[in-house]
Design an enzyme around this catalytic site. Structure first.
Site, mmCIF file in Angstrom:
data_model
loop_
_atom_site.group_PDB
_atom_site.id
_atom_site.type_symbol
_atom_site.label_atom_id
_atom_site.label_comp_id
_atom_site.label_asym_id
_atom_site.label_seq_id
_atom_site.Cartn_x
_atom_site.Cartn_y
_atom_site.Cartn_z
ATOM 1 N N CYS A 122 5.694 -42.466 105.894
ATOM 2 C CA CYS A 122 5.339 -43.236 107.085
ATOM 3 C C CYS A 122 3.828 -43.398 107.261
ATOM 4 O O CYS A 122 3.386 -44.245 108.044
ATOM 5 C CB CYS A 122 5.946 -42.599 108.318
ATOM 6 S SG CYS A 122 7.733 -42.325 108.203
ATOM 7 N N HIS A 258 2.286 -44.814 114.562
ATOM 8 C CA HIS A 258 3.547 -44.884 113.824
ATOM 9 C C HIS A 258 4.683 -44.823 114.838
ATOM 10 O O HIS A 258 4.699 -43.990 115.746
ATOM 11 C CB HIS A 258 3.633 -43.715 112.842
ATOM 12 C CG HIS A 258 4.982 -43.536 112.238
ATOM 13 N ND1 HIS A 258 5.705 -44.590 111.717
ATOM 14 C CD2 HIS A 258 5.758 -42.430 112.076
ATOM 15 C CE1 HIS A 258 6.862 -44.140 111.257
ATOM 16 N NE2 HIS A 258 6.914 -42.833 111.471
ATOM 17 N N ASN A 288 12.279 -46.386 113.486
ATOM 18 C CA ASN A 288 11.266 -45.910 112.547
ATOM 19 C C ASN A 288 11.435 -46.642 111.227
ATOM 20 O O ASN A 288 12.393 -46.411 110.495
ATOM 21 C CB ASN A 288 11.427 -44.400 112.353
ATOM 22 C CG ASN A 288 10.405 -43.798 111.409
ATOM 23 O OD1 ASN A 288 9.717 -44.508 110.677
ATOM 24 N ND2 ASN A 288 10.302 -42.484 111.408
#
Length: 349
Positions: A122, A258, A288
């Site tokens: 990520c 994020h 996500n």
């Protein structure tokens, strides 16, 4: 005796174009509630996520990446002219090789451009921007197409309530190159702690990690440990990036974190001293998306006009590795400057 070469000038380097793409298939919280022991209220209250996008048959990370670039070209039609390197941040590559970056470059007709992947989960987009910046500074490239793309729905156990509800698929793309003085990247902070690998991983070749942990078929995550790690490193790396750039929290117009969990984003904002009102949050619609997370949020905020020319942006991310990354830049709206250059002199006089 030959004279040493004169030092090469290093003009400001920044993002000059941005685009994004998410698959058409929408998976809502009700879809999970119909087959798992959960419900919409619980998922929203614990994560902030209401829906996410999943790829369909035949859609892989390279496909999402190409479509993100196509979206970029709708607003920045000349953006790929002169691109001589392609970097793709992904934890879910189409293949171990060729690189997903090479597959994207091939579909876009960028023959001869350097192409390789960055694996930092990520954190990948922030890592990739730093790599692209370094390529240009080193003279190895003049203009870089940087993509963050992941298809985590393919590697997450959809029957595991602890992970299935969190992840979605998506991609974002930016072009990085020379920008006018006063714009562009100002600082990067990158890091990783491999001792935390047991807390967040996706199996590939090995069946166990160096610690001896046996990896299953799907993504593994220790949610409690990841939560504690995430808040800490997002705050520490964000503050370090601001310090390197000579900025304070009050200087930041927009924070792009994020998009993992609203319960991570909110305390991170509090500790960074940046209000949620100045934070780009879209995880309620995408979940996500790993390396696609930050560029998806960036593209959305640019396209809807929230991020304006000359505004100060801080991006922070964390992911498997365990890894983290932060960076600061001033947004350069190339469309605005191109329009200004195209206005006849007598009109601007």
């Amino acid at each position: 005796m030959s004279q040493p070469a004169a030092p090469r000038s290093t003009p400001p380097i920044g993002i000059t174009a941005v685009g994004a793409y998410a698959p058409d298939k929408i998976v809502t919280n009700e879809d999970f509630a119909a087959r798992l022991d959960t419900n919409d209220e619980w998922i929203v209250s614990h994560t902030g996520i209401r829906e996410r996008r999943f790829v369909s048959e035949g859609e892989y990370s390279s496909v999402l990446g190409v479509r993100a670039v196509q979206n970029l070209l709708e607003r920045f039609p000349d953006a790929l002219e002169g691109v001589d390197a392609v970097v793709c941040a992904t934890a879910t590559p189409d293949a171990l090789f060729p690189s997903t970056a090479a597959l994207i470059a091939g579909q876009l007709g960028l023959r001869g451009a350097a192409a390789f992947d960055v694996s930092a989960a990520c954190s990948g987009f922030v890592y990739g921007c730093s790599v692209a910046h370094g390529l240009i500074l080193a003279g190895a490239a003049t203009k870089v197409l940087m993509i963050g793309a992941d298809t985590l729905s393919r590697v997450v156990d959809q029957d595991d309530r602890g992970t299935a509800i969190l992840f979605g698929d998506g991609a974002g793309a930016v072009v990085i190159g020379e920008v006018p003085p006063g714009y562009g990247f100002e600082s990067f902070v990158l890091g990783a702690d491999g001792s935390g690998a047991d807390s967040l991983y996706i199996r590939c070749m090995a069946t166990q990690l160096p610690s001896g942990l046996q990896m299953g078929e799907f993504t593994g995550m220790n949610g409690r440990e990841v939560f504690k790690f995430a808040v800490r490193v997002m705050v520490d790396s964000g503050k370090a990036a601001m310090h390197k750039a000579g900025l304070s929290a009050s200087d930041v117009d927009w924070l792009i974190p994020h998009q993992a969990n609203i319960r991570i984003i909110q305390p991170a904002c509090d500790r960074l001293g940046i209000p949620l009102s100045k934070t780009v949050v879209n995880l309620e619609r995408y979940g996500n998306t790993s390396a696609g997370s930050v560029p998806l949020a960036l593209a959305e905020a640019v396209q809807d006009g929230r991020i304006k020319d000359g505004q100060q942006v801080l991006m922070v991310a964390f992911g498997g590795g365990l890894s983290w990354g932060a960076g600061t830049f001033k947004w350069y709206d190339s469309t605005k400057h191109q329009a200004a250059r195209s206005v006849p002199a007598e009109v601007t006089a």
